[in-house]
Design a protein around this motif. Structure first.
Motif, PDB file in Angstrom:
ATOM      1  N   SER A 207      -6.289 -14.692   3.066  1.00 14.61           N
ATOM      2  CA  SER A 207      -6.770 -13.473   2.425  1.00 14.61           C
ATOM      3  C   SER A 207      -8.010 -12.955   3.146  1.00 14.61           C
ATOM      4  O   SER A 207      -8.802 -13.714   3.704  1.00 14.61           O
ATOM      5  N   VAL A 208      -8.169 -11.654   3.155  1.00 14.09           N
ATOM      6  CA  VAL A 208      -9.306 -11.010   3.797  1.00 14.09           C
ATOM      7  C   VAL A 208      -9.889  -9.956   2.871  1.00 14.09           C
ATOM      8  O   VAL A 208      -9.248  -9.528   1.910  1.00 14.09           O
ATOM      9  N   LYS A 209     -11.109  -9.555   3.171  1.00 15.20           N
ATOM     10  CA  LYS A 209     -11.738  -8.419   2.512  1.00 15.20           C
ATOM     11  C   LYS A 209     -11.825  -7.313   3.548  1.00 15.20           C
ATOM     12  O   LYS A 209     -12.476  -7.486   4.576  1.00 15.20           O
ATOM     13  N   LEU A 210     -11.157  -6.214   3.293  1.00 11.57           N
ATOM     14  CA  LEU A 210     -11.091  -5.136   4.280  1.00 11.57           C
ATOM     15  C   LEU A 210     -12.132  -4.066   3.993  1.00 11.57           C
ATOM     16  O   LEU A 210     -12.274  -3.595   2.860  1.00 11.57           O
ATOM     17  N   HIS A 211     -12.845  -3.685   5.035  1.00 15.37           N
ATOM     18  CA  HIS A 211     -13.860  -2.647   4.938  1.00 15.37           C
ATOM     19  C   HIS A 211     -13.424  -1.370   5.651  1.00 15.37           C
ATOM     20  O   HIS A 211     -13.644  -0.261   5.157  1.00 15.37           O
ATOM     21  N   THR A 212     -12.794  -1.529   6.836  1.00 12.77           N
ATOM     22  CA  THR A 212     -12.444  -0.381   7.666  1.00 12.77           C
ATOM     23  C   THR A 212     -11.121  -0.625   8.377  1.00 12.77           C
ATOM     24  O   THR A 212     -10.842  -1.743   8.812  1.00 12.77           O
ATOM     25  N   ALA A 252      -0.528   4.738  -4.380  1.00  9.47           N
ATOM     26  CA  ALA A 252      -1.154   4.063  -3.249  1.00  9.47           C
ATOM     27  C   ALA A 252      -2.513   3.496  -3.664  1.00  9.47           C
ATOM     28  O   ALA A 252      -3.176   4.038  -4.555  1.00  9.47           O
ATOM     29  N   THR A 253      -2.910   2.413  -3.037  1.00  7.53           N
ATOM     30  CA  THR A 253      -4.249   1.872  -3.266  1.00  7.53           C
ATOM     31  C   THR A 253      -5.304   2.852  -2.769  1.00  7.53           C
ATOM     32  O   THR A 253      -6.359   3.025  -3.374  1.00  7.53           O
ATOM     33  N   GLN A 254      -4.995   3.510  -1.652  1.00  9.12           N
ATOM     34  CA  GLN A 254      -5.873   4.556  -1.120  1.00  9.12           C
ATOM     35  C   GLN A 254      -5.056   5.482  -0.228  1.00  9.12           C
ATOM     36  O   GLN A 254      -4.183   5.028   0.514  1.00  9.12           O
ATOM     37  N   SER A 255      -5.340   6.765  -0.303  1.00  8.90           N
ATOM     38  CA  SER A 255      -4.710   7.760   0.556  1.00  8.90           C
ATOM     39  C   SER A 255      -5.792   8.454   1.375  1.00  8.90           C
ATOM     40  O   SER A 255      -6.911   8.665   0.899  1.00  8.90           O
ATOM     41  N   VAL A 256      -5.445   8.789   2.624  1.00 10.83           N
ATOM     42  CA  VAL A 256      -6.418   9.358   3.546  1.00 10.83           C
ATOM     43  C   VAL A 256      -5.776  10.495   4.320  1.00 10.83           C
ATOM     44  O   VAL A 256      -4.619  10.396   4.738  1.00 10.83           O
ATOM     45  N   THR A 257      -6.534  11.566   4.518  1.00 11.71           N
ATOM     46  CA  THR A 257      -6.106  12.656   5.397  1.00 11.71           C
ATOM     47  C   THR A 257      -7.123  12.773   6.524  1.00 11.71           C
ATOM     48  O   THR A 257      -8.306  13.039   6.289  1.00 11.71           O
ATOM     49  N   LEU A 258      -6.669  12.531   7.741  1.00 11.65           N
ATOM     50  CA  LEU A 258      -7.545  12.571   8.904  1.00 11.65           C
ATOM     51  C   LEU A 258      -7.629  13.984   9.458  1.00 11.65           C
ATOM     52  O   LEU A 258      -6.629  14.711   9.493  1.00 11.65           O
ATOM     53  N   GLU A 259      -8.818  14.360   9.913  1.00 10.67           N
ATOM     54  CA  GLU A 259      -9.037  15.647  10.546  1.00 10.67           C
ATOM     55  C   GLU A 259      -9.436  15.442  11.997  1.00 10.67           C
ATOM     56  O   GLU A 259      -9.766  14.321  12.416  1.00 10.67           O
ATOM     57  N   GLU A 260      -9.415  16.515  12.765  1.00  4.65           N
ATOM     58  CA  GLU A 260      -9.712  16.407  14.193  1.00  4.65           C
ATOM     59  C   GLU A 260     -11.083  15.782  14.436  1.00  4.65           C
ATOM     60  O   GLU A 260     -11.262  14.992  15.373  1.00  4.65           O
ATOM     61  N   LYS A 261     -12.064  16.099  13.591  1.00  5.00           N
ATOM     62  CA  LYS A 261     -13.416  15.585  13.771  1.00  5.00           C
ATOM     63  C   LYS A 261     -13.512  14.079  13.548  1.00  5.00           C
ATOM     64  O   LYS A 261     -14.510  13.440  13.932  1.00  5.00           O
ATOM     65  N   ILE A 272     -11.264   4.610   9.344  1.00  5.69           N
ATOM     66  CA  ILE A 272     -10.958   4.882   7.942  1.00  5.69           C
ATOM     67  C   ILE A 272     -11.714   3.870   7.093  1.00  5.69           C
ATOM     68  O   ILE A 272     -11.388   2.681   7.069  1.00  5.69           O
ATOM     69  N   GLU A 273     -12.761   4.337   6.425  1.00  6.95           N
ATOM     70  CA  GLU A 273     -13.529   3.453   5.551  1.00  6.95           C
ATOM     71  C   GLU A 273     -12.777   3.299   4.227  1.00  6.95           C
ATOM     72  O   GLU A 273     -12.461   4.282   3.558  1.00  6.95           O
ATOM     73  N   LEU A 274     -12.515   2.058   3.882  1.00 14.26           N
ATOM     74  CA  LEU A 274     -11.717   1.765   2.694  1.00 14.26           C
ATOM     75  C   LEU A 274     -12.596   1.627   1.461  1.00 14.26           C
ATOM     76  O   LEU A 274     -13.795   1.363   1.556  1.00 14.26           O
ATOM     77  N   ARG A 275     -11.991   1.813   0.325  1.00 16.31           N
ATOM     78  CA  ARG A 275     -12.706   1.589  -0.930  1.00 16.31           C
ATOM     79  C   ARG A 275     -12.814   0.090  -1.122  1.00 16.31           C
ATOM     80  O   ARG A 275     -11.923  -0.551  -1.681  1.00 16.31           O
ATOM     81  N   PHE A 276     -13.928  -0.444  -0.657  1.00 15.64           N
ATOM     82  CA  PHE A 276     -14.080  -1.889  -0.500  1.00 15.64           C
ATOM     83  C   PHE A 276     -13.766  -2.654  -1.781  1.00 15.64           C
ATOM     84  O   PHE A 276     -13.214  -3.750  -1.743  1.00 15.64           O
TER      85      PHE A 276
END
Length: 328
Positions: A207-212, A252-261, A272-276
Motif C-alpha cells: 500500500s502507498v499514500k499518493l500525493h501526485t 471517481a475518487t477524483q476527476s481532473v481536467t488538464l489545461e495547456e498551462k 496532478i496533485e491528488l486529494r491526499f
C-alpha cells in the motif's frame, strides 16, 4: 565523530530520503546480538563514504521507531536497506559484512561518477541514478513508482504498434525528450487504439499514500490526430481493471481536467496533485483517460510517475535476530 544519523521520527526519515541521493539504513534493536556485532563495521563504512547530500548513513531503532519499521515491513534484525532518490534498491537481511560492503561501495562509486557528470541546473527532468522524473518532487515526498506491480498491470485500448503497459514506467528519459525524430523509432510510449480513451489499472506491491500523479506526453507536432490527455478520472483500490462503460457509471475518487498551462514545455509533464486524504491507503489505482486535448482520435502517454509515501501495508510480526546467534 560518527557520521551516522540516528532517526528520531518518520518525518525526519522522509526528509532524509528526499535530501540525499543515497540513504543507507540499519534497522536494529538494542537487544539484538548480531546488530551489535556488525555496528562497528557499519560505522566504519559511514566514516569512509558519507558525503553531504550524496550518501547518508542512518540507523533506525525498531523498538522506538515502530511506525518506520512497519512501513518497510522489517521483521528481522538487523536489516539493511539502501535507497536511491527515495526508492528502495536493495535489502540485506542479517549481519553480512561482505554483502553490505559490496552493495554500499558499488553505490558510492556510482554516486561519485554521477556527481561528476551531473549538470548544475535545477531542472528535475533527470536524476543522478538514471531514474527519470518529469517534475520536481514535492517536499517530503518521494517517487514511489518502484512499488508498482508491473506483472499485474492491465491497460485497455492500447495500440500494439507502440509500447505496452510497462513502457510508461520505464526509468529512462523518454526518447522524444530533446531528441530528433530518429529517437522516436524506439516507440517508448503508448497510444490509444480505436479512439482517444485509455483505461489503466495500476496495482502496487504494497500500500502507498499518493500525493501526485505525473503524466508525460509528447504528441508529434506534425500529427494532429495524436493528443495529450485532457480529462482523467481516478478510481482507488479496485481489484481489477474497469470496463469503459463501468467507469462512466461509478463515482471517481477524483476527476481532473488538464489545461495547456499545466504541461511543462521542457519535460512535457503535467503534475496532478491528488486529494491526499482520499489516497492514504492505496493498493491500486485505475486511471481512465476519458478524452484528449484536441480533435484527434489518439491519446499518447510517454511516462507515468507516482509520488507519495510508502504506506503501512503489513503489521509487523515478531522480530527475529539473524546471525551467528541463530546458527545461521
Amino acid at each position: 565523530m560518527s557520521k551516522i544519523v540516528h532517526v528520531e521520527s518518520p518525518q525526519q526519515f522522509t526528509s532524509l530520503l528526499s535530501s540525499s541521493r543515497i540513504v543507507v539504513t540499519d534497522f536494529y534493536a538494542d537487544w539484538c546480538g548480531p546488530c551489535k556485532a556488525i555496528a562497528p563495521f557499519y560505522e566504519q563504512l559511514s566514516n569512509q563514504l558519507s558525503r553531504p547530500g550524496q550518501i547518508t548513513f542512518t540507523k533506525v531503532n525498531t523498538d522506538t521507531q515502530k511506525q518506520i519499521a512497519q512501513s518497510y515491513n522489517i521483521t528481522a534484525m538487523p536489516t539493511f536497506m539502501i535507497f536511491k532518490n527515495g526508492r528502495e534498491t536493495q535489502r540485506i537481511r542479517g549481519a553480512d559484512p561482505k554483502a553490505l560492503d559490496s552493495a554500499v561501495k558499488s553505490l558510492a562509486a556510482e554516486a561519485a561518477a554521477s556527481s561528476s557528470s551531473d549538470a548544475s541546473s535545477s531542472d528535475a527532468s533527470s536524476s543522478s541514478s538514471g531514474t527519470w522524473i518529469g517534475a520536481a518532487l514535492p517536499r517530503n515526498y518521494t517517487d514511489v513508482t518502484s512499488n508498482v506491480d508491473v506483472l499485474g498491470l492491465d491497460f485497455l485500448n492500447v495500440d500494439s504498434a507502440f509500447g505496452n503497459a510497462r513502457t510508461v514506467f520505464d526509468t529512462a528519459a523518454p526518447s522524444s525528450l530533446g531528441k530528433s525524430k530518429e529517437g522516436e523509432s524506439k516507440k517508448d510510449w503508448i497510444e490509444s487504439d480505436t479512439d482517444e480513451q485509455l483505461m489503466m489499472y495500476i496495482p502496487f506491491q504494497a500500500s502507498v499514500k499518493l500525493h501526485t500523479l505525473q503524466i508525460t506526453s509528447f504528441p508529434p507536432e506534425d500529427d494532429e490526430d495524436v493528443m495529450r490527455p485532457k480529462t482523467l478520472h481516478l478510481y482507488t483500490n479496485r481489484s481489477n481493471v474497469l470496463g469503459f462503460d463501468e467507469a462512466e457509471s461509478i463515482p471517481a475518487t477524483q476527476s481532473v481536467t488538464l489545461e495547456e498551462k499545466d504541461w511543462d514545455p521542457k519535460t512535457g509533464t503535467a503534475k496532478i496533485e491528488l486529494r491526499f486524504v482520499k489516497f492514504q491507503n492505496i493498493t491500486s489505482v485505475v486511471v481512465f483517460v476519458e478524452s484528449g486535448d484536441g480533435e484527434g482520435e489518439k491519446t499518447r502517454i510517454d511516462r507515468l510517475r507516482l509520488v507519495g509515501e510508502t504506506g503501512e501495508s503489513r503489521k509487523m510480526g515478531k522480530l527475529e535476530k539473524i546471525g551467528d546467534e541463530q546458527g545461521e
